[in-house]
Scaffold this active site. Structure first.
Site, mmCIF file in Angstrom:
data_model
loop_
_atom_site.group_PDB
_atom_site.id
_atom_site.type_symbol
_atom_site.label_atom_id
_atom_site.label_comp_id
_atom_site.label_asym_id
_atom_site.label_seq_id
_atom_site.Cartn_x
_atom_site.Cartn_y
_atom_site.Cartn_z
ATOM 1 N N LYS A 88 45.229 12.944 53.819
ATOM 2 C CA LYS A 88 45.029 12.178 52.949
ATOM 3 C C LYS A 88 45.974 10.838 52.953
ATOM 4 O O LYS A 88 45.458 9.743 52.458
ATOM 5 C CB LYS A 88 45.009 12.804 51.556
ATOM 6 C CG LYS A 88 43.736 13.780 51.423
ATOM 7 C CD LYS A 88 43.111 13.562 50.078
ATOM 8 C CE LYS A 88 41.691 14.609 50.056
ATOM 9 N NZ LYS A 88 41.990 16.001 50.085
ATOM 10 N N GLU A 110 41.114 9.221 41.495
ATOM 11 C CA GLU A 110 40.563 10.422 40.921
ATOM 12 C C GLU A 110 41.394 11.390 41.625
ATOM 13 O O GLU A 110 41.850 11.165 42.956
ATOM 14 C CB GLU A 110 39.283 10.375 41.103
ATOM 15 C CG GLU A 110 38.723 10.853 42.525
ATOM 16 C CD GLU A 110 38.892 9.728 43.528
ATOM 17 O OE1 GLU A 110 39.049 8.515 43.366
ATOM 18 O OE2 GLU A 110 39.013 9.993 44.807
ATOM 19 N N SER A 369 43.298 19.772 58.622
ATOM 20 C CA SER A 369 43.154 18.771 57.785
ATOM 21 C C SER A 369 44.529 19.012 57.069
ATOM 22 O O SER A 369 45.073 17.983 56.448
ATOM 23 C CB SER A 369 41.937 18.599 56.825
ATOM 24 O OG SER A 369 41.450 19.938 56.316
HETATM 25 C C1 LIG Z 1 40.738 16.713 50.278
HETATM 26 C C2 LIG Z 1 40.889 17.624 51.287
HETATM 27 C C3 LIG Z 1 39.827 17.885 52.103
HETATM 28 C C4 LIG Z 1 38.447 17.382 51.843
HETATM 29 O O1 LIG Z 1 38.377 15.942 51.897
HETATM 30 P P1 LIG Z 1 37.567 15.339 53.104
HETATM 31 O O2 LIG Z 1 37.451 13.913 52.441
HETATM 32 O O3 LIG Z 1 36.362 16.181 53.251
HETATM 33 O O4 LIG Z 1 38.406 15.310 54.265
HETATM 34 C C5 LIG Z 1 39.720 18.601 53.404
HETATM 35 N N1 LIG Z 1 41.062 19.353 53.521
HETATM 36 C C6 LIG Z 1 42.258 19.003 52.861
HETATM 37 C C7 LIG Z 1 43.526 19.653 53.326
HETATM 38 C C8 LIG Z 1 42.096 18.153 51.677
HETATM 39 O O5 LIG Z 1 43.330 17.865 51.189
#
Ligand SMILES: *Cc1c(COP(=O)(O)O)cnc(C)c1O
Length: 387
Positions: A88, A110, A369
């Site tokens: 993020k 948000e 992610s």
């Molecule tokens: C917020 C988040 C997501 C989901 O958000 P996307 O916009 O779909 O990437 C996925 N993995 C992690 C670790 C997150 O913090």
């Protein structure tokens, strides 16, 4: 993946369905982003922060023990190693710099699980901006630690009290705040959703994931590319980021994995929410329904419009996995590679594990992610009988 058309459409999806009062703000934002993104000094400043503050480039990690267990060669793009624990921050640093360039001293955001709120509060602290984060009252109770983090970082956290008191209500409140404060405030949106230019802009800020990963994969695979690139999909920003490094390579299959309880592409129908046209979970009267997932970060009833388009054109597919499969994958990666994944990221791994027979002998790149530190307390309860 190319830019949307002049009205912000990816095929029949996207657009900017906002009240008249917000139209000047989204137009001003589009103009500012286009100008900044073409400005080498803006890019250089963002690159500098990504390198010296967030820790980019993130590594590509080969997973020998997991690969042997599954019979599939698995590579991980390590977005979990970014500062604040997920992808993020790529987007937030870009938007916080853009806000400063636009002369806006206050960030509004948000958050669902709190990861985007923490990233925004972090960037605001770094750049000396004011920060207000809207978070559903239910989510605030579920994710106390992230609420405390945001406050520690100097942000104000405001509970969203309407509707289901979760992410979609927090988006509504943040947009309402923006309408009232647009002179000095910047709305820092957390995924590839909302009105144009957000879906496009947020994807561009995450493009760095795909660009790095393609280069790193070519190095590791001596010129070759992975057969499949997999990412979890909430709004779809980490998936859009990694896909953008491979979308022009027809040999690479793109897979976005949704939670079974929030499969917007899989089970939704086109509709309008939060300023965009996209696949959306709705009841028979067109009311937006609740998404439900073990990971609060994927609890969103819609999906970014570009993913709806990629699904329609067949360039990417969007299967879903169950909470149970996710828990197994969470344990599997921890045990085989010593990496505790975020529950969101475990969705992508769960799909690989389930499809291992079909994927046998192929090379799969998974976008990890985020890291699982934020999820271990919750998993202590879930796994109490097993460990
Ligand atoms: C917020 C988040 C997501 C989901 O958000 P996307 O916009 O779909 O990437 C996925 N993995 C992690 C670790 C997150 O913090």
């Amino acid at each position: 993946m190319s830019a949307p058309d002049d009205t912000g459409r990816f095929g029949r999806f996207g657009g900017r369905f906002v009240p008249e009062t917000l139209m000047p703000a989204v137009l001003e934002l589009e103009e500012a982003f286009v100008e900044a993104w073409a400005d080498d000094s803006f890019r250089a400043e963002l690159d500098h922060l990504l390198r010296t503050y967030s820790g980019r480039p993130t590594p590509l990690t080969e997973c020998p023990r997991l690969s042997e267990e599954l019979g599939v060669r698995v590579l991980l793009k390590r977005e979990d190693l970014n500062h604040t624990g997920s992808h993020k921050i790529n987007n937030v640093l870009g938007q916080a710099l853009l806000a400063r360039r636009m002369g806006k001293s206050r960030l509004v955001a948000e958050t669902g699980a709190g990861q985007h709120g923490v990233a925004t509060a972090t960037a605001a602290a770094l750049l000396g901006q004011e920060c207000r984060v809207y978070m559903g009252e239910v989510d605030m109770a579920r994710q106390e630690l992230n609420v405390f983090r945001m406050r520690l970082l100097g942000a104000e956290v405001i509970p969203a009290l309407s509707g289901s008191r979760t992410l979609k209500d927090a988006v509504n409140d943040a947009m309402r705040d923006w309408v009232a404060s647009v002179e000095d405030s910047y709305y820092c949106l957390g995924s590839v959703m909302g009105p144009h230019p957000y879906p496009w802009m947020v994807r561009e800020f995450h493009r760095v994931i795909g660009v790095e990963a393609a280069e790193q994969a070519r190095d590791l695979l001596v010129g070759a590319l992975p057969d499949v690139v997999v990412a979890c999909v909430g709004g779809g920003s980490n998936a859009a980021g990694i896909f953008s490094g491979f979308a022009e390579e027809p040999s690479v299959e793109l897979v976005g994995v949704e939670p079974a309880g929030g499969a917007a592409v899989g089970h939704g129908v086109p509709g309008i929410v939060h300023g965009m046209m996209s696949y959306l979970l709705q009841d028979e009267w067109g009311q937006v329904t609740e998404a439900e997932s073990i990971s609060a970060g994927l609890d969103y009833p819609g999906v970014g419009p570009e993913h709806s388009h990629l699904s329609d054109t067949g360039r990417a597919t969007y299967p879903s996995v169950t909470d149970e499969e996710v828990v197994d994958a969470f344990v599997l990666l921890s045990r085989t590679e010593g990496i505790i994944p975020a529950l969101e990221s475990a969705h992508a791994l769960a799909w690989v594990a389930r499809e291992r027979v079909a994927l046998a002998g192929r090379t799969v790149l998974v976008n990890l992610s985020g890291r699982g530190d934020k999820d271990v307390a919750q998993m202590m309860d879930v796994l109490a009988d097993r460990l």
